[in-house]
Design an enzyme around this catalytic site. Structure first.
Site, PDB file in Angstrom:
ATOM      1  N   GLY A  71       0.799  -1.216   0.000  1.00 13.22           N
ATOM      2  CA  GLY A  71       0.000   0.000   0.000  1.00 13.22           C
ATOM      3  C   GLY A  71       0.837   1.273   0.000  1.00 13.22           C
ATOM      4  O   GLY A  71       0.531   2.237  -0.707  1.00 13.22           O
ATOM      5  N   SER A  72       1.909   1.279   0.776  1.00 12.17           N
ATOM      6  CA  SER A  72       2.735   2.493   0.870  1.00 12.17           C
ATOM      7  C   SER A  72       3.322   2.848  -0.492  1.00 12.17           C
ATOM      8  O   SER A  72       3.294   4.015  -0.906  1.00 12.17           O
ATOM      9  CB  SER A  72       3.875   2.286   1.868  1.00 12.17           C
ATOM     10  OG  SER A  72       3.350   1.993   3.148  1.00 12.17           O
ATOM     11  N   ASN A 152      -7.877   3.863   8.669  1.00 12.45           N
ATOM     12  CA  ASN A 152      -7.297   2.706   9.345  1.00 12.45           C
ATOM     13  C   ASN A 152      -7.416   2.777  10.861  1.00 12.45           C
ATOM     14  O   ASN A 152      -7.307   1.760  11.540  1.00 12.45           O
ATOM     15  CB  ASN A 152      -5.825   2.536   8.942  1.00 12.45           C
ATOM     16  CG  ASN A 152      -5.044   3.822   8.987  1.00 12.45           C
ATOM     17  OD1 ASN A 152      -5.385   4.787   8.299  1.00 12.45           O
ATOM     18  ND2 ASN A 152      -3.999   3.867   9.781  1.00 12.45           N
ATOM     19  N   GLN A 180      -7.675  -0.129   3.453  1.00 10.30           N
ATOM     20  CA  GLN A 180      -8.554  -0.711   4.478  1.00 10.30           C
ATOM     21  C   GLN A 180      -9.896  -1.172   3.902  1.00 10.30           C
ATOM     22  O   GLN A 180     -10.653  -1.871   4.582  1.00 10.30           O
ATOM     23  CB  GLN A 180      -8.818   0.303   5.602  1.00 10.30           C
ATOM     24  CG  GLN A 180      -7.619   0.587   6.474  1.00 10.30           C
ATOM     25  CD  GLN A 180      -7.221  -0.582   7.369  1.00 10.30           C
ATOM     26  OE1 GLN A 180      -8.035  -1.418   7.742  1.00 10.30           O
ATOM     27  NE2 GLN A 180      -5.937  -0.655   7.688  1.00 10.30           N
ATOM     28  N   SER A 200      -3.506  -3.261  -0.619  1.00 11.82           N
ATOM     29  CA  SER A 200      -2.419  -4.053  -0.047  1.00 11.82           C
ATOM     30  C   SER A 200      -2.963  -5.410   0.387  1.00 11.82           C
ATOM     31  O   SER A 200      -3.954  -5.481   1.113  1.00 11.82           O
ATOM     32  CB  SER A 200      -1.839  -3.309   1.148  1.00 11.82           C
ATOM     33  OG  SER A 200      -0.807  -4.071   1.731  1.00 11.82           O
ATOM     34  N   HIS A 202      -1.974  -7.776   2.441  1.00 12.62           N
ATOM     35  CA  HIS A 202      -1.961  -8.287   3.820  1.00 12.62           C
ATOM     36  C   HIS A 202      -3.068  -7.711   4.687  1.00 12.62           C
ATOM     37  O   HIS A 202      -3.225  -8.103   5.843  1.00 12.62           O
ATOM     38  CB  HIS A 202      -0.579  -8.098   4.463  1.00 12.62           C
ATOM     39  CG  HIS A 202      -0.231  -6.707   4.898  1.00 12.62           C
ATOM     40  ND1 HIS A 202      -0.290  -6.321   6.214  1.00 12.62           N
ATOM     41  CD2 HIS A 202       0.184  -5.628   4.204  1.00 12.62           C
ATOM     42  CE1 HIS A 202       0.098  -5.055   6.315  1.00 12.62           C
ATOM     43  NE2 HIS A 202       0.392  -4.607   5.103  1.00 12.62           N
ATOM     44  N   THR A 238      12.133  -8.212 -11.116  1.00 17.90           N
ATOM     45  CA  THR A 238      11.408  -9.462 -11.342  1.00 17.90           C
ATOM     46  C   THR A 238      10.196  -9.531 -10.428  1.00 17.90           C
ATOM     47  O   THR A 238      10.292  -9.239  -9.234  1.00 17.90           O
ATOM     48  CB  THR A 238      12.353 -10.653 -11.079  1.00 17.90           C
ATOM     49  OG1 THR A 238      13.493 -10.506 -11.946  1.00 17.90           O
ATOM     50  CG2 THR A 238      11.669 -11.976 -11.352  1.00 17.90           C
ATOM     51  N   CYS A 325       2.021   2.538  12.925  1.00 20.72           N
ATOM     52  CA  CYS A 325       3.129   3.466  12.691  1.00 20.72           C
ATOM     53  C   CYS A 325       3.265   4.470  13.821  1.00 20.72           C
ATOM     54  O   CYS A 325       4.351   4.945  14.105  1.00 20.72           O
ATOM     55  CB  CYS A 325       2.922   4.216  11.387  1.00 20.72           C
ATOM     56  SG  CYS A 325       2.238   3.181  10.108  1.00 20.72           S
TER      57      CYS A 325
HETATM   58  C1  LIG Z   1      -1.649  -0.545   5.985  1.00 21.10           C
HETATM   59  C2  LIG Z   1      -2.002   0.697   5.271  1.00 21.10           C
HETATM   60  C3  LIG Z   1      -1.128   1.266   4.326  1.00 21.10           C
HETATM   61  C4  LIG Z   1       0.240   0.697   4.074  1.00 21.10           C
HETATM   62  O1  LIG Z   1       0.179  -0.535   3.398  1.00 21.10           O
HETATM   63  P1  LIG Z   1       1.502  -1.449   3.388  1.00 21.10           P
HETATM   64  O2  LIG Z   1       1.148  -2.559   2.447  1.00 21.10           O
HETATM   65  O3  LIG Z   1       1.711  -1.925   4.775  1.00 21.10           O
HETATM   66  O4  LIG Z   1       2.609  -0.602   2.868  1.00 21.10           O
HETATM   67  C5  LIG Z   1      -1.542   2.390   3.661  1.00 21.10           C
HETATM   68  N1  LIG Z   1      -2.740   2.949   3.892  1.00 21.10           N
HETATM   69  C6  LIG Z   1      -3.615   2.435   4.778  1.00 21.10           C
HETATM   70  C7  LIG Z   1      -4.931   3.093   4.971  1.00 21.10           C
HETATM   71  C8  LIG Z   1      -3.274   1.295   5.499  1.00 21.10           C
HETATM   72  O5  LIG Z   1      -4.135   0.799   6.389  1.00 21.10           O
END
Ligand SMILES: *Cc1c(COP(=O)(O)O)cnc(C)c1O
Length: 397
Positions: A71-72, A152, A180, A200, A202, A238, A325
């Site tokens: 996500g970042s 989040n 989210q 993202s 995860h 890759t 964070c």
């Molecule tokens: C977790 C999160 C991110 C970051 O995602 P990563 O895959 O951990 O880099 C960005 N934005 C929101 C709203 C998130 O909850």
């Protein structure tokens, strides 16, 4: 004691289908999709297939899917690209909100140092912005509006379709950090007029370190990593095929089970909210209805959030005070400050983010545990004594 995991906004446990989808690509199918031989071509077919499946789930075309490290990265890439495109036309103004994830806020800060002007919209006490606020903030030199789909920390869901419609009408690019939301809320980027979207894996029971930037065709992305021709030539390297296969399987499962999961989660969430609301001088953060099905966030007066977390951990409950964070730092959450919580109150926050694997028994145990720990901490707090003795006034009535 088996821990009760209530920190699904930080990360989730992997789904069985996602693990199974990854295994062959960690073992026998290890070719590089860029290789011309058969082993490479098998990997390339898997990659194409995963891209198409992700596109179907988001309502876009396969060529609009860019795989990222999460996500970042997707947030960084979207915002930087829109800023570079805008600057070419002399447009250096960006509209966003005060409650974005740091992946967005810190990217905007960086752009400010480069001469961009950023308008951060204030949210209301329920954590929502209105489409009118966006419409009023857009100027002739605005190159991007970036508003998160769901927060989040406090779980508020923004009126994304309406904001998308306004941006489309005004000819301004619209990005949403939907990390989210994806896998938890129904999304269709075309119907909702979304130009760019970050997700993202995860956060929806997929693997860590993999995500997607959806970027509507025609949007020229900036080169993030120089090298090979992967991902429109903008992100060399890759491809992480095992993670990509896991992500596609995880999102398919999440979307297939969404209605059922939402019903279950909403019931658990509301049970937890009702239970914690019985604690005196406590307040729910975020909107009661425009809220992620698995999000619960409270502030308790006279409590220090970090102590609360540690004592809950002793009782086998994995919780959070806000975003992963900000925990560990002494600054209170920027999101809680933005919805009007003063420093002392913002410090006493607790986020419990549920998954469909949680049970009613776990929720009831958690309600009892939080009540007990809050009472204990208040009992040893000098601030609480002052409040009770009337030397200080309660802020949360
Ligand atoms: C977790 C999160 C991110 C970051 O995602 P990563 O895959 O951990 O880099 C960005 N934005 C929101 C709203 C998130 O909850």
């Amino acid at each position: 004691m088996i821990p009760i995991y209530l920190d699904n906004a930080a990360t989730t446990k992997m789904n069985k289908n996602a693990i199974d989808a990854m295994l062959p690509y960690l073992d026998t199918v290890y070719g590089n999709p860029s290789s011309l031989h058969s082993a490479g071509q098998i990997a390339n077919e898997a990659l194409t297939n995963a891209r198409e499946r992700m596109a179907v789930l988001l309502g876009c075309e396969a060529r609009e899917i860019i795989f990222t490290s999460g996500g970042s990265e997707a947030d960084n890439q979207a915002i930087i690209s829109a800023a570079r495109l805008g600057a070419k036309k002399g447009k250096k103004h960006i509209v966003s909100t005060a409650i974005e994830h740091h992946a967005v806020l810190h990217t905007l800060k960086k752009l400010e140092k480069e001469g961009f002007e950023v308008t951060l919209l204030d949210v209301h006490e329920n954590g929502l912005i209105t489409p009118e606020q966006v419409a009023d903030a857009i100027r002739t030199d605005t190159c991007l509006v970036t508003v998160m789909y769901a927060n989040n920390e406090i779980g508020t869901i923004q009126p994304i379709s309406k904001i998308g419609a306004i941006c489309r009408e005004r000819g301004v690019l619209f990005h949403t950090d939907a990390v989210q939301a994806v896998g938890h809320i129904k999304i269709n980027v075309n119907e909702q007029n979304i130009d760019m979207l970050s997700l993202s894996a995860h956060k929806f029971h997929g693997p860590k370190g993999i995500g997607v930037l959806y970027a509507k065709k025609g949007i020229l992305l900036s080169t993030l990593i120089e090298g090979g021709a992967q991902e429109r030539g903008k992100r060399a390297g890759t491809e992480n095929i095992p993670a990509i296969m896991g992500m596609a399987a995880a999102l398919e499962s999440a979307c297939a089970d969404m209605d059922q999961n939402t019903a279950k989660l909403t019931a658990l969430r509301d049970r937890l909210i009702a239970g914690l609301s019985e604690i005196p001088h406590a307040i729910l953060n975020g909107d009661a209805s425009q809220r992620l099905p698995g999000n619960v966030n409270f502030c308790f007066e006279g409590i220090e959030g970090e102590s609360l977390l540690l004592l809950l951990d002793d009782k086998g409950i994995c919780a959070s005070s806000g975003s992963a964070c900000t925990s560990g730092s002494l600054d209170p959450s920027h999101v809680l400050l933005a919805i009007g919580r003063v420093h002392d109150i913002a410090h006493g926050s607790l986020r419990l983010s549920l998954s469909e694997e949680n049970t009613v028994e776990e929720i009831d145990y958690t309600i009892d545990a939080v009540k007990e720990v809050v009472e204990y901490l208040r009992g040893i707090s000098p601030i609480w004594r002052d409040l009770v003795n009337g030397k200080k006034e309660f802020i949360i009535k």
